[in-house]
Design a protein around this motif. Structure first.
Motif: not given
Length: 801
Positions: A447-452
């Motif tokens: 989800t951190a990948m997705a957000k950034y």
């Protein structure tokens, strides 16, 4: 004969390491193989004797521990900085998914084949086709901008139709929709209005609803969830403040456990002092979730040995005495956002989410619930912006002409529009794989990948859209179809963890602990109190870790030498995707080796080497993005147009991953190791090239055409053909142009060459008919299109500003 024996030994060792055997079996195979090779060449005894000695050391536990693992244990114990409670909770929170396979260097393609992209249920599809469409028809983004608020009708519809209760179970009156359905709903709303989307997002992401469902007591659920589901309660969550933004763990807000009076009785409660900022929906909220640091100096919660509990979450009515909800902030987009303050506000301890038993567990609760905001809401907004940029810029660049040619045919413009096209395709693919991963938990790294990366792709696409549409996009007004997405960019980039810190600290920082097969368990043993048991556990983990490292190094060398041509791929891989899966094998092994080298050489100092950490996170992320593109591409019937989009997007992903890995090697503190592993990874040079000029021209042309990809992406957003609407004006004009076929191009070319006489359009049309350039039946459609084309180019103007 010695050279032959040596080659056979290298092949044997490669086999043992490529397919990591157990230590005992691998030792037997190596020693037996070397012994057999002494019959080929007696010189192999020179390798057999030291190999046998090494095997003895590695397989005798006491000897191995004394010479190898115990010294490593003590060295790492000194080198690794202590892990704080907050860091530990962050590392332990959430789950892992496909991103862990990519981190291992050995993706399990059988597992990947079994991953099916998400589908909407019948109820979800109906809601998307009816309630969401109806809401979008009630929204006028320009009117929202002028009023600085949604219309009363839109607010009422959001509440009445359950838009604030998408995640709440049906037993409490909610919709209980899947992450994919939530994403599709938010995307469709965002394609119409970012303000409306943000308003609907917050109750369904990091808000009291999700915290209550996962951790709330039955009493709390029954008290609050029905109201949150039907919109009679509007929630907000107070986390960030003037001195705690992305570092939410540093919140200075305090709650002290004490006794006080509540509803005429003395109860154990909490005296709160807090000052929160940037809280979305705060100005209209009826219920406030609050994060604070809890202290219990008198031991009233039952543990006399514990006074500092850490971050805790509670739920308060917004009109509770002492709570002050201030005036609105102005974040650029007119969604409700403002401060919340309170001083010496006494609340019962029972108002802690989950009750007093959950005191001090708020940080883990928050980390696990961030997945909805990072994995669903913000990527949904980004995907909508990316797809709308594709649709509107593609249409406008064909309608708009300069120097007697569509602007979309200029190569300089195509350099921008091709990236818009690739990003639109990638964002949809990325969204679908991420929301599939959220079905089984909340993978914090994914989800951190997705957000950034989703918000950064949004930024790139919208900025390109502003460049291509130019002055038409700059002038604000009800005709502008680009500016409001542009104004919303800073919000998407900043919230749910600022992008700079998400990239430089979170993706690899958390990824190393959560996705590495051994690291987190090793770190735990280093901090265990019982040293004897810790060393015993560390010894087993350390030996497996070494086997993992040497196996990946072997795989990397083999893949680099062969360009991974013979590496495994999914059984359903076609001729298009097979080579890309093999490239993922290569880069996954390279990334795994680079990660272990960085961790081994830098240790705890890697946390401070944010530039190196960010580059490794970029490699990991781009591999996940590449997987999402291949999964999405494979879910549709093959077409030349979709192949072109997927190939361009994959080239982008691999080139970015390669560039990041090369920059990591170039800046590694040990220049020799950096050079050595760069050589091992890219034996034949840099294999992954960015899209070339031919790719740019192809995709820059396709974005202007009404292809199957355009139709597919249009199905994910709210499109209309109303010529009085900002988007509808462009789309309806574009479709008129498509209906004309080659007639407009033929007429325009003849007009540009000076072949037609006349001072007015009517006169030139009549001359074109007379000269056989067009048919009489084409005249009225051309007049209609030309009027609509001209109207499409106009910008708004006002008597007063």
């Amino acid at each position: 004969m010695f050279l032959l024996a040596l080659v056979l030994f290298i092949a044997l060792l490669t086999f043992v390491l490529y397919y990591p055997l157990s230590l005992a079996l691998g030792s037997v195979v190596v020693v037996a193989g070397l012994f057999a090779l002494t019959f080929v060449s007696p010189w192999m005894w020179l390798l057999l004797l030291p190999a046998a000695a090494a095997v003895v050391v590695l397989n005798l536990t006491d000897v191995r521990r004394k010479l190898l693992s115990d010294p490593a244990y003590h060295f790492l114990q000194k080198a690794m900085p202590p892990m704080s409670v907050t860091e530990r909770e962050a590392m332990e929170a959430g789950t892992t998914w496909w991103e862990k396979d990519l981190f291992s260097g050995r993706p399990d393609w059988k597992k990947f084949v079994d991953i099916e992209l998400p589908q909407l249920s019948e109820k979800e599809q109906s809601f998307l086709d009816n309630e969401v469409d109806e809401l979008c028809s009630l929204i006028d983004e320009w009117q929202i901008f002028e009023d600085q608020d949604l219309s009363p009708a839109a607010w009422e519809y959001l509440k009445k139709k359950g838009f604030f209760g998408l995640i709440i179970p049906e037993e409490f009156g909610g919709r209980d929709f899947s992450p994919y359905a939530q994403s599709r709903i938010m995307s469709k709303i965002a394609s119409r209005s970012v303000t409306a989307a943000v308003t609907a997002m917050v109750p369904n992401s990091l808000g009291p609803g999700e915290l209550l469902m996962k951790y709330g007591t039955e009493e709390q659920k029954n008290r609050w969830l029905p109201g949150l589901a039907d919109g009679s309660e509007i929630p907000c969550f107070g986390l960030t403040g003037p001195e705690a933004g992305s570092d939410a763990g540093s919140i200075p807000d305090i709650g002290v456990v004490c006794k006080g009076e509540f509803e005429g009785q003395e109860v154990v409660g909490i005296r709160l002092t807090f000052s929160k900022r940037w809280i979305t929906l705060a100005p209209v909220a009826t219920v406030v979730g609050l994060a604070f640091k809890l202290h219990d100096p008198e031991g009233l919660l039952g543990d006399s040995d514990k006074s500092d509990y850490g971050i805790t979450c509670a739920l308060l009515p917004a009109d509770y005495p002492g709570i002050e909800i201030g005036r609105r902030h102005n974040p650029g987009s007119p969604f409700m956002n403002g401060p919340i303050k309170g001083e010496d506000v006494f609340v019962p301890a029972e108002w802690i989410i989950g009750g007093p038993a959950m005191a001090g567990k708020g940080w883990r609760m928050l980390i696990e619930c961030l997945g909805a905001g990072r994995g669903v809401s913000l990527p949904a907004l980004s995907t909508a912006s990316g797809e709308m940029s594709y649709l509107t810029v593609g249409a406008y660049s064909r309608i708009r002409r300069q120097f007697n040619m569509e602007v979309g045919k200029f190569e300089g413009v195509q350099e921008a529009t091709a990236e818009v096209a690739a990003n639109g395709y990638t964002l949809e693919a990325f969204r679908q794989l991420v929301t599939r991963g959220l079905d089984g938990g909340a993978p914090s790294v994914m989800t951190a990948m997705a957000k950034y990366h989703a918000t950064e792709m949004m930024r790139t696409s919208v900025n390109h859209a502003m460049d291509v549409v130019s002055g038409r996009a700059i002038q604000l007004g009800p005709r502008n179809f680009t500016a409001f997405a542009y104004r919303a960019l800073p919000v998407a980039i900043t919230v749910e963890g600022a992008n700079i810190l998400t990239r430089s600290l979170m993706i690899f920082g958390q990824g190393a602990m959560r996705c590495h097969p051994y690291l987190f368990d090793e770190v735990q043993t280093l901090q265990a109190e019982d040293e004897d048991k810790a060393k015993e556990a560390f010894d087993k983990l350390f030996m497996r870790h070494l086997g993992h490292v040497f196996s990946n190094i072997t795989r990397l060398k083999l893949f680099s030498f062969t360009c991974a041509r013979f590496s495994p791929t999914p059984v359903n891989a076609d001729d298009f995707s097979k080579v890309w899966y093999q490239r993922i094998n290569h880069m996954s092994a390279a990334f795994a080796v680079a990660a272990d080298v960085a961790l081994g050489v830098l240790g705890g100092d890697l946390k401070r080497r944010e530039l190196l950490s960010a580059r490794l996170g970029d490699v990991h992320s781009q591999l996940f993005i590449a997987c999402s593109i291949l999964k999405f591409h494979g879910a549709h019937p093959r077409t030349a147009e979709e192949d072109a989009h997927a190939e361009y997007a994959l080239k982008q992903a691999f080139h970015k991953a390669q560039t990041s890995l090369q920059a990591f090697y170039a800046n590694f503190p040990s220049k020799f190791l950096g050079w050595a592993f760069k050589f091992a990874t890219f034996l034949w040079g840099s294999p992954y090239k960015a899209p070339n000029d031919s790719d740019i021209r192809k995709l820059g042309g396709l974005i202007m055409e009404d292809t199957s990809v355009r139709k597919m992406l249009a199905g994910y957003v709210y499109m209309n053909h109303n010529p009085e609407d900002a988007v509808g004006r462009v789309e309806s004009t574009y479709q008129l142009l498509n209906d004309l076929g080659d007639v407009w191009h033929t007429f325009s070319r003849a007009q540009a060459k000076g072949e037609l006489e006349g001072d007015t359009l009517d006169e030139r049309l009549d001359d074109a008919v007379a000269k056989g350039v067009i048919e009489q039946a084409d005249v009225e459609p051309l007049k209609t299109y030309d009027a609509r084309r001209y109207d499409c180019l106009l910008t708004d103007n006002f008597d007063k500003l």
